[in-house]
Design a protein around this motif. Structure first.
Motif, PDB file in Angstrom:
ATOM      1  N   VAL A 150       0.862  -1.184   0.000  1.00  0.00           N
ATOM      2  CA  VAL A 150       0.000   0.000   0.000  1.00  0.00           C
ATOM      3  C   VAL A 150       0.898   1.233   0.000  1.00  0.00           C
ATOM      4  N   VAL A 151       0.771   2.071  -1.037  1.00  0.00           N
ATOM      5  CA  VAL A 151       1.644   3.238  -1.188  1.00  0.00           C
ATOM      6  C   VAL A 151       0.829   4.464  -1.592  1.00  0.00           C
ATOM      7  N   ALA A 152       1.442   5.635  -1.430  1.00  0.00           N
ATOM      8  CA  ALA A 152       0.811   6.868  -1.884  1.00  0.00           C
ATOM      9  C   ALA A 152       1.096   7.132  -3.358  1.00  0.00           C
ATOM     10  N   ALA A 153       2.257   6.665  -3.850  1.00  0.00           N
ATOM     11  CA  ALA A 153       2.607   6.885  -5.256  1.00  0.00           C
ATOM     12  C   ALA A 153       3.740   5.947  -5.656  1.00  0.00           C
ATOM     13  N   VAL A 154       3.796   5.650  -6.944  1.00  0.00           N
ATOM     14  CA  VAL A 154       4.927   4.920  -7.541  1.00  0.00           C
ATOM     15  C   VAL A 154       5.606   5.876  -8.514  1.00  0.00           C
ATOM     16  N   ASP A 155       6.859   6.191  -8.253  1.00  0.00           N
ATOM     17  CA  ASP A 155       7.586   7.144  -9.086  1.00  0.00           C
ATOM     18  C   ASP A 155       8.208   6.469 -10.306  1.00  0.00           C
ATOM     19  N   GLU A 156       9.042   7.221 -11.038  1.00  0.00           N
ATOM     20  CA  GLU A 156       9.525   6.773 -12.343  1.00  0.00           C
ATOM     21  C   GLU A 156      10.512   5.616 -12.266  1.00  0.00           C
ATOM     22  N   ARG A 157      11.536   5.747 -11.402  1.00  0.00           N
ATOM     23  CA  ARG A 157      12.642   4.785 -11.463  1.00  0.00           C
ATOM     24  C   ARG A 157      13.588   5.009 -10.288  1.00  0.00           C
ATOM     25  N   LEU A 158      14.608   4.136 -10.217  1.00  0.00           N
ATOM     26  CA  LEU A 158      15.736   4.341  -9.306  1.00  0.00           C
ATOM     27  C   LEU A 158      16.904   4.924 -10.090  1.00  0.00           C
ATOM     28  N   ASN A 159      17.699   5.787  -9.423  1.00  0.00           N
ATOM     29  CA  ASN A 159      18.912   6.258 -10.085  1.00  0.00           C
ATOM     30  C   ASN A 159      20.069   5.307  -9.782  1.00  0.00           C
ATOM     31  N   ASP A 160      21.260   5.652 -10.211  1.00  0.00           N
ATOM     32  CA  ASP A 160      22.412   4.765 -10.053  1.00  0.00           C
ATOM     33  C   ASP A 160      22.807   4.542  -8.599  1.00  0.00           C
ATOM     34  N   HIS A 161      22.319   5.399  -7.698  1.00  0.00           N
ATOM     35  CA  HIS A 161      22.633   5.269  -6.281  1.00  0.00           C
ATOM     36  C   HIS A 161      21.508   4.613  -5.487  1.00  0.00           C
ATOM     37  N   GLY A 162      20.491   4.129  -6.196  1.00  0.00           N
ATOM     38  CA  GLY A 162      19.393   3.456  -5.529  1.00  0.00           C
ATOM     39  C   GLY A 162      18.362   4.377  -4.916  1.00  0.00           C
ATOM     40  N   TYR A 163      18.341   5.653  -5.327  1.00  0.00           N
ATOM     41  CA  TYR A 163      17.353   6.595  -4.833  1.00  0.00           C
ATOM     42  C   TYR A 163      16.177   6.682  -5.811  1.00  0.00           C
ATOM     43  N   ILE A 164      14.985   6.891  -5.238  1.00  0.00           N
ATOM     44  CA  ILE A 164      13.790   7.012  -6.061  1.00  0.00           C
ATOM     45  C   ILE A 164      13.779   8.372  -6.754  1.00  0.00           C
ATOM     46  N   VAL A 165      13.474   8.374  -8.061  1.00  0.00           N
ATOM     47  CA  VAL A 165      13.418   9.591  -8.877  1.00  0.00           C
ATOM     48  C   VAL A 165      12.001   9.750  -9.426  1.00  0.00           C
ATOM     49  N   PRO A 166      11.377  10.958  -9.323  1.00  0.00           N
ATOM     50  CA  PRO A 166      11.916  12.189  -8.723  1.00  0.00           C
ATOM     51  C   PRO A 166      11.997  12.141  -7.202  1.00  0.00           C
ATOM     52  N   GLY A 167      11.158  11.336  -6.560  1.00  0.00           N
ATOM     53  CA  GLY A 167      11.318  11.065  -5.138  1.00  0.00           C
ATOM     54  C   GLY A 167      11.160  12.259  -4.227  1.00  0.00           C
ATOM     55  N   LEU A 168      11.764  12.124  -3.039  1.00  0.00           N
ATOM     56  CA  LEU A 168      11.744  13.200  -2.051  1.00  0.00           C
ATOM     57  C   LEU A 168      13.047  13.236  -1.257  1.00  0.00           C
ATOM     58  N   GLY A 169      14.079  12.601  -1.790  1.00  0.00           N
ATOM     59  CA  GLY A 169      15.357  12.533  -1.093  1.00  0.00           C
ATOM     60  C   GLY A 169      15.415  11.346  -0.153  1.00  0.00           C
ATOM     61  N   ASP A 170      16.335  11.387   0.795  1.00  0.00           N
ATOM     62  CA  ASP A 170      16.457  10.330   1.798  1.00  0.00           C
ATOM     63  C   ASP A 170      15.453  10.607   2.913  1.00  0.00           C
ATOM     64  N   ALA A 171      14.432   9.746   3.047  1.00  0.00           N
ATOM     65  CA  ALA A 171      13.376   9.994   4.029  1.00  0.00           C
ATOM     66  C   ALA A 171      13.924  10.067   5.448  1.00  0.00           C
ATOM     67  N   GLY A 172      14.851   9.169   5.807  1.00  0.00           N
ATOM     68  CA  GLY A 172      15.414   9.175   7.153  1.00  0.00           C
ATOM     69  C   GLY A 172      16.127  10.472   7.470  1.00  0.00           C
ATOM     70  N   ASP A 173      16.933  10.945   6.532  1.00  0.00           N
ATOM     71  CA  ASP A 173      17.656  12.198   6.739  1.00  0.00           C
ATOM     72  C   ASP A 173      16.704  13.376   6.882  1.00  0.00           C
ATOM     73  N   ARG A 174      15.635  13.366   6.097  1.00  0.00           N
ATOM     74  CA  ARG A 174      14.711  14.500   6.137  1.00  0.00           C
ATOM     75  C   ARG A 174      13.818  14.445   7.373  1.00  0.00           C
ATOM     76  N   ILE A 175      13.539  13.253   7.881  1.00  0.00           N
ATOM     77  CA  ILE A 175      12.736  13.114   9.086  1.00  0.00           C
ATOM     78  C   ILE A 175      13.521  13.550  10.321  1.00  0.00           C
ATOM     79  N   TYR A 176      14.813  13.167  10.360  1.00  0.00           N
ATOM     80  CA  TYR A 176      15.606  13.372  11.569  1.00  0.00           C
ATOM     81  C   TYR A 176      16.645  14.485  11.440  1.00  0.00           C
TER      82      TYR A 176
END
Length: 207
Positions: free
Chosen positions: A178-204
């Protein structure tokens, strides 16, 4: 099975989370709010049974939750904010934690902590992880839950990549996502694109 919850309130709050202008406090609050809204959909199939109650006017039979008890299991650390949001809806749920981190070279999950309710096999489990990226951490956590006896598991993520969804569907076809959205792809570093950055870093507020 994949469920994308396209409710306008969720999509609005998700867009605010995506913005680089959104600060730590607001991002954390939005993540908890989106998680709570996702839980409405994820818990749509909870069992109800008639219960005898006295209202101020008369007695009657009214629906209340029944069936298996609930467990919220957070993939540390970012999954904690989702669990906190959902607990406001189901405060009697037990809470578990699975500690995993992603090796920056192999992108594979490495376990460092696991603590689950003793009766996990008797509970419906909702596994929380804000970002379903490669699917490695979520897949490993699901397998750990199954090894511990969990039989009914749903994975809740705020954002997913097609690659991560494909991994979970292949490895654990019995687990609903169950998700709010499925984005386009992963980049070469394994991050979701366009995404929202690193969720853990942005939360804390870490880097």
């Amino acid at each position: 099975m994949l469920t994308v919850v396209a409710h306008p309130l969720i999509q609005h709050k998700l867009s605010l989370m995506r913005s680089v202008e959104t600060g730590v406090k607001e991002f954390r609050e939005l993540a908890a709010e989106v998680s709570m809204l996702l839980a409405y959909e994820a818990m749509r199939d909870l069992e109800l049974s008639p219960t005898h109650l006295q209202t101020p006017l008369q007695e009657g039979e009214f629906p209340m939750l029944s069936g298996k008890k609930l467990a919220l299991v957070a993939i540390l650390r970012a999954g904690l904010v989702m669990t906190d949001g959902i607990l406001s809806l189901v405060p009697a749920a037990r809470v578990g934690h699975i500690g995993l981190y992603r090796d920056p070279l192999t992108l594979k999950p490495v376990a460092y902590y696991n603590k689950l309710p003793a009766d996990i096999a008797e509970r419906r489990v909702f596994l929380t992880d804000p970002m379903l990226a490669t699917g490695g951490s979520a897949g490993a956590a699901i397998q750990f839950l199954k090894d511990a006896g969990a039989q009914t598991i749903k994975l809740m993520s705020i954002l997913a990549a097609p690659e991560g969804v494909a991994v979970i569907e292949a490895e654990h076809p019995d687990v609903e996502i169950v998700v709010a959205a499925v984005d386009e792809r992963l980049n070469d570093h394994g991050y979701i694109v366009p995404g929202l950055g690193d969720a853990g870093d942005r939360i804390y507020g870490t880097k």
